[in-house]
Scaffold this motif. Sequence first.
Motif, PDB file in Angstrom:
ATOM      1  N   ARG A  50       0.786  -1.319  -0.051  1.00 41.86           N
ATOM      2  CA  ARG A  50       0.016  -0.137   0.234  1.00 41.86           C
ATOM      3  C   ARG A  50       0.920   1.242   0.037  1.00 41.86           C
ATOM      4  O   ARG A  50       0.714   2.331  -0.678  1.00 41.86           O
ATOM      5  CB  ARG A  50      -1.002   0.153   1.160  1.00 41.86           C
ATOM      6  CG  ARG A  50      -1.987   0.934   1.156  1.00 41.86           C
ATOM      7  CD  ARG A  50      -3.309   0.779   2.084  1.00 41.86           C
ATOM      8  NE  ARG A  50      -3.695  -0.393   1.810  1.00 41.86           N
ATOM      9  CZ  ARG A  50      -3.690  -1.640   2.972  1.00 41.86           C
ATOM     10  NH1 ARG A  50      -2.970  -1.311   4.132  1.00 41.86           N
ATOM     11  NH2 ARG A  50      -4.291  -2.698   2.773  1.00 41.86           N
ATOM     12  N   ARG A  51       1.751   1.347   0.560  1.00 46.62           N
ATOM     13  CA  ARG A  51       2.730   2.440   0.905  1.00 46.62           C
ATOM     14  C   ARG A  51       3.381   2.727  -0.571  1.00 46.62           C
ATOM     15  O   ARG A  51       3.626   3.987  -0.940  1.00 46.62           O
ATOM     16  CB  ARG A  51       3.727   1.969   1.600  1.00 46.62           C
ATOM     17  CG  ARG A  51       3.817   2.778   3.164  1.00 46.62           C
ATOM     18  CD  ARG A  51       5.103   2.658   3.896  1.00 46.62           C
ATOM     19  NE  ARG A  51       5.661   1.146   4.000  1.00 46.62           N
ATOM     20  CZ  ARG A  51       5.443   0.187   4.889  1.00 46.62           C
ATOM     21  NH1 ARG A  51       4.483   0.417   5.777  1.00 46.62           N
ATOM     22  NH2 ARG A  51       6.265  -0.936   4.703  1.00 46.62           N
ATOM     23  N   TRP A  53       1.978   1.725  -3.473  1.00 49.07           N
ATOM     24  CA  TRP A  53       0.791   2.059  -4.338  1.00 49.07           C
ATOM     25  C   TRP A  53       0.424   3.354  -4.172  1.00 49.07           C
ATOM     26  O   TRP A  53       0.161   3.992  -5.113  1.00 49.07           O
ATOM     27  CB  TRP A  53      -0.078   0.904  -4.089  1.00 49.07           C
ATOM     28  CG  TRP A  53      -1.187   0.788  -5.505  1.00 49.07           C
ATOM     29  CD1 TRP A  53      -1.000   1.326  -6.697  1.00 49.07           C
ATOM     30  CD2 TRP A  53      -2.210  -0.110  -5.487  1.00 49.07           C
ATOM     31  NE1 TRP A  53      -1.842   0.857  -7.563  1.00 49.07           N
ATOM     32  CE2 TRP A  53      -2.914   0.249  -6.846  1.00 49.07           C
ATOM     33  CE3 TRP A  53      -2.946  -0.754  -4.693  1.00 49.07           C
ATOM     34  CZ2 TRP A  53      -3.926  -0.483  -7.224  1.00 49.07           C
ATOM     35  CZ3 TRP A  53      -4.239  -1.330  -4.903  1.00 49.07           C
ATOM     36  CH2 TRP A  53      -4.489  -1.112  -6.514  1.00 49.07           C
ATOM     37  N   GLU A  54       0.386   4.083  -2.686  1.00 45.62           N
ATOM     38  CA  GLU A  54      -0.206   5.367  -2.714  1.00 45.62           C
ATOM     39  C   GLU A  54       0.733   6.461  -3.391  1.00 45.62           C
ATOM     40  O   GLU A  54       0.221   7.396  -3.360  1.00 45.62           O
ATOM     41  CB  GLU A  54      -0.242   5.336  -1.192  1.00 45.62           C
ATOM     42  CG  GLU A  54      -1.467   4.612  -0.539  1.00 45.62           C
ATOM     43  CD  GLU A  54      -1.486   4.833   0.915  1.00 45.62           C
ATOM     44  OE1 GLU A  54      -0.539   5.311   1.492  1.00 45.62           O
ATOM     45  OE2 GLU A  54      -2.600   4.337   1.330  1.00 45.62           O
ATOM     46  N   LYS A  55       1.911   6.161  -3.933  1.00 46.83           N
ATOM     47  CA  LYS A  55       2.706   6.953  -4.535  1.00 46.83           C
ATOM     48  C   LYS A  55       2.271   7.142  -6.255  1.00 46.83           C
ATOM     49  O   LYS A  55       2.533   7.987  -6.786  1.00 46.83           O
ATOM     50  CB  LYS A  55       4.154   6.531  -4.848  1.00 46.83           C
ATOM     51  CG  LYS A  55       4.726   6.464  -3.326  1.00 46.83           C
ATOM     52  CD  LYS A  55       6.335   5.911  -3.154  1.00 46.83           C
ATOM     53  CE  LYS A  55       6.646   5.509  -1.813  1.00 46.83           C
ATOM     54  NZ  LYS A  55       8.081   4.994  -2.037  1.00 46.83           N
ATOM     55  N   SER A  57      -0.834   7.549  -8.817  1.00 47.75           N
ATOM     56  CA  SER A  57      -2.389   8.354  -9.223  1.00 47.75           C
ATOM     57  C   SER A  57      -2.990   7.473  -9.873  1.00 47.75           C
ATOM     58  O   SER A  57      -2.976   7.342 -11.193  1.00 47.75           O
ATOM     59  CB  SER A  57      -1.907   9.622  -9.920  1.00 47.75           C
ATOM     60  OG  SER A  57      -3.273  10.333  -9.937  1.00 47.75           O
ATOM     61  N   PRO A 129      -6.758  -0.574  -2.887  1.00 44.57           N
ATOM     62  CA  PRO A 129      -6.585   0.360  -2.010  1.00 44.57           C
ATOM     63  C   PRO A 129      -6.972   0.558  -0.628  1.00 44.57           C
ATOM     64  O   PRO A 129      -7.941  -0.388  -0.593  1.00 44.57           O
ATOM     65  CB  PRO A 129      -7.041   1.474  -2.969  1.00 44.57           C
ATOM     66  CG  PRO A 129      -8.103   0.771  -3.622  1.00 44.57           C
ATOM     67  CD  PRO A 129      -7.573  -0.424  -3.713  1.00 44.57           C
ATOM     68  N   ALA A 130      -6.686   1.482   0.122  1.00 47.86           N
ATOM     69  CA  ALA A 130      -7.116   1.602   1.439  1.00 47.86           C
ATOM     70  C   ALA A 130      -8.586   2.192   1.194  1.00 47.86           C
ATOM     71  O   ALA A 130      -8.893   2.627   0.402  1.00 47.86           O
ATOM     72  CB  ALA A 130      -6.372   2.563   2.356  1.00 47.86           C
ATOM     73  N   ARG A 133      -9.671   5.817  -0.080  1.00 43.28           N
ATOM     74  CA  ARG A 133      -9.064   6.013  -1.427  1.00 43.28           C
ATOM     75  C   ARG A 133     -10.471   6.818  -1.917  1.00 43.28           C
ATOM     76  O   ARG A 133     -11.458   6.263  -2.018  1.00 43.28           O
ATOM     77  CB  ARG A 133      -8.738   5.084  -2.096  1.00 43.28           C
ATOM     78  CG  ARG A 133      -7.147   5.447  -2.342  1.00 43.28           C
ATOM     79  CD  ARG A 133      -6.597   4.781  -3.526  1.00 43.28           C
ATOM     80  NE  ARG A 133      -5.453   4.891  -4.139  1.00 43.28           N
ATOM     81  CZ  ARG A 133      -4.613   6.138  -4.385  1.00 43.28           C
ATOM     82  NH1 ARG A 133      -5.127   7.220  -4.153  1.00 43.28           N
ATOM     83  NH2 ARG A 133      -3.286   6.123  -4.751  1.00 43.28           N
TER      84      ARG A 133
END
Length: 133
Positions: A50-51, A53-55, A57, A129-130, A133
Amino acid sequence: DFGKGTASEDPLKNVDPKKMLEQGYRWGSKNQLATSEEQRCVSLIAAAIRREWEKESFNWHSGLKPIKLKLQLGAGGKVQAFSVLSSSGDADVDRTARNALTRLKGQVIYGLSTDFLTKYPVLDTLMEPAASR
């Protein structure tokens, strides 16, 4: 599949905060403690994914499916390889997931136990995703 955590009236009774932090837990407003070593390790892997993937868009929407993937883990929790087993249903989202996994490849996911790595050198997991999102 690993079981889900269960709530209790006093979930932090008998918990040593220092030990939990050393094992890779992060304190926040919404914490759940794993009910097993496997669940704890899977949570660490999911957080690492997740860390990265959150980078990226991307636009996740309700019609998408979690991306199923296979991770190969090496000594010390190093991500050696990955393969995507099933798509989210959106090529752009899948591309961002592959970008994230490519960055994770070669990194160490800290806190994974030797027992877990011995039992699960190859692990199937889901990537989504969390909820925020």
